[in-house]
Structures are given as C-alpha cells and as structure tokens.
Scaffold this motif. Structure first.
Motif, PDB file in Angstrom:
ATOM      1  N   THR A 187     -11.241   5.254   5.374  1.00  0.00           N
ATOM      2  CA  THR A 187     -11.337   5.335   3.911  1.00  0.00           C
ATOM      3  C   THR A 187     -10.008   5.625   3.235  1.00  0.00           C
ATOM      4  O   THR A 187      -9.599   4.922   2.300  1.00  0.00           O
ATOM      5  CB  THR A 187     -12.377   6.384   3.510  1.00  0.00           C
ATOM      6  OG1 THR A 187     -13.648   6.024   4.080  1.00  0.00           O
ATOM      7  CG2 THR A 187     -12.503   6.465   2.010  1.00  0.00           C
ATOM      8  N   LEU A 188      -9.311   6.673   3.666  1.00  0.00           N
ATOM      9  CA  LEU A 188      -8.043   7.030   3.021  1.00  0.00           C
ATOM     10  C   LEU A 188      -7.040   5.887   3.128  1.00  0.00           C
ATOM     11  O   LEU A 188      -6.342   5.556   2.159  1.00  0.00           O
ATOM     12  CB  LEU A 188      -7.469   8.291   3.646  1.00  0.00           C
ATOM     13  CG  LEU A 188      -8.014   9.632   3.147  1.00  0.00           C
ATOM     14  CD1 LEU A 188      -7.538  10.764   4.046  1.00  0.00           C
ATOM     15  CD2 LEU A 188      -7.599   9.885   1.711  1.00  0.00           C
ATOM     16  N   GLU A 189      -6.970   5.283   4.295  1.00  0.00           N
ATOM     17  CA  GLU A 189      -6.020   4.177   4.509  1.00  0.00           C
ATOM     18  C   GLU A 189      -6.365   2.989   3.623  1.00  0.00           C
ATOM     19  O   GLU A 189      -5.478   2.360   3.032  1.00  0.00           O
ATOM     20  CB  GLU A 189      -6.042   3.781   5.982  1.00  0.00           C
ATOM     21  CG  GLU A 189      -5.090   2.669   6.354  1.00  0.00           C
ATOM     22  CD  GLU A 189      -5.190   2.309   7.836  1.00  0.00           C
ATOM     23  OE1 GLU A 189      -5.886   1.318   8.144  1.00  0.00           O
ATOM     24  OE2 GLU A 189      -4.610   3.029   8.654  1.00  0.00           O
ATOM     25  N   LEU A 190      -7.657   2.662   3.498  1.00  0.00           N
ATOM     26  CA  LEU A 190      -8.068   1.524   2.674  1.00  0.00           C
ATOM     27  C   LEU A 190      -7.768   1.770   1.198  1.00  0.00           C
ATOM     28  O   LEU A 190      -7.312   0.862   0.489  1.00  0.00           O
ATOM     29  CB  LEU A 190      -9.560   1.242   2.865  1.00  0.00           C
ATOM     30  CG  LEU A 190      -9.958   0.587   4.188  1.00  0.00           C
ATOM     31  CD1 LEU A 190     -11.472   0.562   4.326  1.00  0.00           C
ATOM     32  CD2 LEU A 190      -9.392  -0.834   4.284  1.00  0.00           C
ATOM     33  N   ALA A 191      -8.005   2.989   0.728  1.00  0.00           N
ATOM     34  CA  ALA A 191      -7.713   3.297  -0.675  1.00  0.00           C
ATOM     35  C   ALA A 191      -6.221   3.186  -0.953  1.00  0.00           C
ATOM     36  O   ALA A 191      -5.805   2.687  -2.005  1.00  0.00           O
ATOM     37  CB  ALA A 191      -8.225   4.691  -1.017  1.00  0.00           C
ATOM     38  N   ALA A 192      -5.402   3.655  -0.006  1.00  0.00           N
ATOM     39  CA  ALA A 192      -3.954   3.551  -0.179  1.00  0.00           C
ATOM     40  C   ALA A 192      -3.505   2.092  -0.106  1.00  0.00           C
ATOM     41  O   ALA A 192      -2.659   1.646  -0.887  1.00  0.00           O
ATOM     42  CB  ALA A 192      -3.244   4.377   0.891  1.00  0.00           C
ATOM     43  N   GLU A 193      -4.079   1.352   0.812  1.00  0.00           N
ATOM     44  CA  GLU A 193      -3.698  -0.052   1.005  1.00  0.00           C
ATOM     45  C   GLU A 193      -4.060  -0.903  -0.204  1.00  0.00           C
ATOM     46  O   GLU A 193      -3.362  -1.882  -0.525  1.00  0.00           O
ATOM     47  CB  GLU A 193      -4.401  -0.585   2.257  1.00  0.00           C
ATOM     48  CG  GLU A 193      -4.041  -1.993   2.653  1.00  0.00           C
ATOM     49  CD  GLU A 193      -4.774  -2.418   3.908  1.00  0.00           C
ATOM     50  OE1 GLU A 193      -5.638  -3.321   3.827  1.00  0.00           O
ATOM     51  OE2 GLU A 193      -4.494  -1.837   4.977  1.00  0.00           O
ATOM     52  N   GLU A 194      -5.142  -0.555  -0.900  1.00  0.00           N
ATOM     53  CA  GLU A 194      -5.573  -1.329  -2.063  1.00  0.00           C
ATOM     54  C   GLU A 194      -4.469  -1.390  -3.110  1.00  0.00           C
ATOM     55  O   GLU A 194      -4.289  -2.412  -3.775  1.00  0.00           O
ATOM     56  CB  GLU A 194      -6.855  -0.713  -2.634  1.00  0.00           C
ATOM     57  CG  GLU A 194      -7.607  -1.602  -3.613  1.00  0.00           C
ATOM     58  CD  GLU A 194      -7.071  -1.517  -5.029  1.00  0.00           C
ATOM     59  OE1 GLU A 194      -7.238  -2.488  -5.797  1.00  0.00           O
ATOM     60  OE2 GLU A 194      -6.473  -0.479  -5.378  1.00  0.00           O
TER      61      GLU A 194
END
Length: 303
Positions: free
Chosen positions: A172-179
């Motif tokens: 989750t944290l990685e996906l939010a940052a990647e967005e």
C-alpha cells in the motif's frame, strides 16, 4: 542481523525536529472522520461475504454469500444519522476536518458529500472499498487505487491529495508513493510527526495516523464503553503532548472518528467535551491533514 532490515526503528531519534507549527503552536490537532458507509463488505457490492469489522456486534463474523441485515443497518445509521450529528457539531465549532472517504461510499452519498464540501472539509481517499487488501496482488490493489481516484474526482470535483487505505497490504505505502499525485499518505502509525520515506519519484511524505485516539475502541477489545473513558483518554493524550510542546518538543495529535461509532448520542458527548477542551487552550493549531502536509513540505522539505 547482518542482512539489510526493511524497517526504520530509529526515526527521529533522541531529538525530534521542531515542527515550527504556525502561530508557535505547542501542538497540532487534527480530526479525521472516516466515511465508510456504503463501501463496506456486502454481497450487494460484489463481495464474497458481509462486513464484520467496527460495529456494535461483538464477535461478528462474515456471512459468506449472505446479507447481514443487522450489520447493514448499523452502517446505514452512520450515513443517515451519525454523519449529520457530527457535521452539526463540527461545523458549529468551525473545526477543520479531514474526511477519509471510501470512494464507493462517497458515490452513494451525494448529500453528505455536498455537506462536506459546503463545510470546506478536506476529503482524502480511503480507497475504493472498505475491505481488507492484505491478500490482493499488487496489480489488483493498484487497479483499485486508480479507480478510487477516478470516482473520488468525479463525485467531489477534485482528485484526492491524501491517501489512507486502512485495511492495507505490504504494497500500500509503495503504491501510494508510486502513484505520484499524493501530498501525503497515512498508512502508518510509526510517529507523532510527519516524516519522509523513499519513493520511486524521490521522497513521499507520510503523515502517520492513529489507532489509539480512535473511536474504534468502542468496538474492539481492549476497548472502552463509556463516553467518559474516551474523553479521559483523549484529554490525557492532549495534555501530555501540549506540555511537551510548551517545553519545546511539539508534536501532532490525530483523532480518528467513524460516523456509526462516535455518531451515537452517548458517545458524541465525549467528542463535544474534548473539542471544547482543546479549543479552550491558546497555543493549539487545529488543522486538516492536508494543512499539516503542506506545512511540512514548506518548512521541512526532503533532504
């Protein structure tokens, strides 16, 4: 112990930075209202079973393939009655609020969304649905995130700048940052100040959330039953952080709320007393999470 460890157990260490809150505030207080009603697990929503989390039903379990009418009506109470009690309480005191809005719940509640916008509340994203993402593939969770942003933008008029899944996964944290479009993400409970994490596009700001100063304690063990217990815990949390701030070590206090929980009259009394107590102090900055994130970006940019 010789292998790289993916967790940061040091944080800011012995001497946290001075957040330099506006107006020389000794504490930043922010109120989160989770809007999940209409986005929870239900076979009506294409889910495999009914909801079982954060309700009045102790020991609730999912009902595979069936509607749980009692559970559904508890969530309906949050949208129909609890939200409006809280909206009146918060707007009458002109308290800034961050809404964690589940996209499909917002989509099903146009009148409530209009009231949030009228009050100038921040509406951050609480994901596409109020479901558990721990077993989702990275690709499936990413697809849900993108659809959440699309729906959120359509129903509120602007894209969300904050993200909090809540029932999150290792991705989750990685996906939010990647967005790449979030001013902050909140799926962490690791500190009392915002902090920067490594991200694909440089650094991502994390504004950590709370599960202790949170009305979920009315529905999970170990919990509280009486409003006075909840008020006492919030007051003690505020008092400790306020005293630390006056002594030169200012922090942030997050308070988490749910329409179907704190919106009940016997519990709403605790919130009203706490808000009035906070507002009786001078060196307090009551802010949205977006306000805090913008302040941190400006005063404590990534190194």
């Amino acid at each position: 112990m010789t292998q790289p460890y993916p967790r940061d157990l040091r944080g800011y260490g012995r001497t946290p930075p001075d957040p330099q809150w506006p107006g020389q505030a000794a504490i930043a207080v922010q109120i989160v209202l989770n809007y999940e009603e209409g986005g929870e697990n239900s076979i009506l929503h294409g889910d495999a079973a009914s909801e079982a989390f954060l309700s009045e039903i102790n020991g609730a379990v999912p009902w595979p393939g069936q509607r749980h009418m009692n559970m559904e009506s508890i969530y309906e109470y949050g949208a129909r009655a609890g939200f409006w009690r809280l909206w009146r309480m918060l707007t009458s005191r002109r308290v800034p609020v961050t809404v964690y809005g589940v996209a499909t719940a917002l989509q099903r509640s146009p009148e409530q969304v209009a009231a949030m916008l009228e009050a100038d509340w921040e509406i951050a994203s609480h994901g596409l649905k109020w479901i558990d993402y721990r077993d989702f593939s990275r690709e499936a969770e990413q697809a849900h995130m993108r659809e959440a942003i699309r729906i959120h933008t359509a129903v509120t008029g602007s894209r969300p700048l904050g993200w909090y899944t809540g029932r999150s996964s290792v991705h989750t944290l990685e996906l939010a940052a990647e967005e790449g479009g979030f001013l902050y993400t909140a799926d962490a409970y690791a500190d009392e100040l915002p902090y920067w994490m490594a991200a694909p596009h440089g650094r991502q700001l994390v504004v950590p959330y709370t599960l202790d100063a949170n009305d979920m304690r009315f529905s999970v063990p170990p919990g509280v039953f009486a409003a006075e217990q909840f008020f006492a815990y919030l007051k003690d949390s505020f008092d400790v952080l306020y005293a630390e701030g006056l002594a030169g070590s200012a922090k942030m206090l997050s308070v988490g709320l749910h329409c179907r929980l704190i919106g009940r009259p016997g519990r709403a009394a605790a919130l009203a007393r706490f808000l009035d107590y906070v507002m009786s102090h001078d060196r307090v900055w009551i802010a949205t999470r977006q306000d805090i994130a913008r302040h941190w970006h400006a005063v404590h940019p990534p190194g």
